[in-house]
Scaffold this active site. Structure first.
Site: not given
Ligand code: PGA
Length: 244
Positions: A163, A95, A9, A11, A169, A93, A206
């Site tokens: 998640e 976000e 991903n 982003k 993140g 997601h 993460s």
């Molecule tokens: P991350 O993001 O691996 O940077 O924690 C995962 C995601 O948002 O799908």
């Protein structure tokens, strides 16, 4: 059984030049048998990544609108994503839920449209830190799952990504035992609904080269959704091959 899905991903990162540089390094990476690497770049890079993708690797989008078409300035529809070569679309997601305020009803509508459009949705679910601390992880996650799948959950043709929001993140990864418990609950819930016979349940939050093997070795973890660590070809290659 579907291959183990390792999804990048990206982003809102990478320019055209950066995507080209990624794939010139990535060109040499052999994805192990039984695994699938999928890329979720920002919309303007979809066609380029489609061209650069090695055979057998797949493309997805990070979001889609619930309408098939219409006067929705700034939005992208599932049929347009299909036309651009996407096989997958991420929906719900964290976000999208927590930064852009998408609710379960909207995510459920998007899910229906993605299924109708011939995309394979990856429905993302996950609890906030205060929900985990209040012991509400399973009701929150299973509630998001039910709302996303809708009143007539499909037999197959979709995947789920668990998640935990506090792990995205932040560098804080769920312990495999905690992820395993939630994955088992999701799988049990799908069975109870008679839905998603071919559904994979991915873990995200993460994921890094040094924790990917333990997560992939956890029962019920059928893939990984990787944000930050997918931006670098060497680190995403290590994750894609982890434990194989
Ligand atoms: P991350 O993001 O691996 O940077 O924690 C995962 C995601 O948002 O799908």
């Amino acid at each position: 059984m579907e291959p183990v899905l390792v999804a990048a991903n990206w982003k809102m990162y990478k320019t055209t030049a950066e995507a080209r540089a990624f794939f010139s390094a990535w060109g040499e990476v052999a994805v192990p048998p039984g695994r699938e690497a999928a890329f979720f770049p920002p919309f303007p890079l979809l066609s380029l990544v489609k061209e650069l993708l090695p055979a057998g690797q797949t493309l997805g989008a990070q979001n889609a609108h619930e309408a098939l078409e219409g006067a929705f300035t700034g939005e992208v529809s599932c049929p347009l994503l299909k036309d651009a070569g996407c096989s997958y679309v991420l929906l719900g997601h964290s976000e999208r839920r927590h930064v852009f305020g998408e609710d379960d009803r909207r995510i459920g509508a998007k899910f229906q449209t993605a299924m109708k459009s011939g995309l394979r949705p990856i429905l993302c679910v996950g609890e906030l830190l205060d929900e985990r601390e209040a012991g509400r992880t399973l009701p929150v996650v299973l509630g998001q799952l039910e709302a996303g799948l809708g009143p007539e959950p499909p037999d197959g043709g979709f995947d789920i990504a668990y998640e935990p929001v506090w792990a995205i993140g932040t560098g804080k990864v769920a312990r495999p035992v905690d992820a395993g418990e939630v994955h088992a609950a999701i799988i049990g819930h799908l069975r109870g609904l008679g839905a998603g016979r071919d559904a994979r349940v991915l873990y995200g939050g993460s994921v890094k080269p040094d924790n990917a093997s333990a997560l992939l070795a956890t029962p019920g973890v059928h893939g990984l959704l990787v944000g930050g660590a997918s931006l670098d070809p060497a680190s995403f290659a290590a994750i894609t091959r982890a434990g194989s």
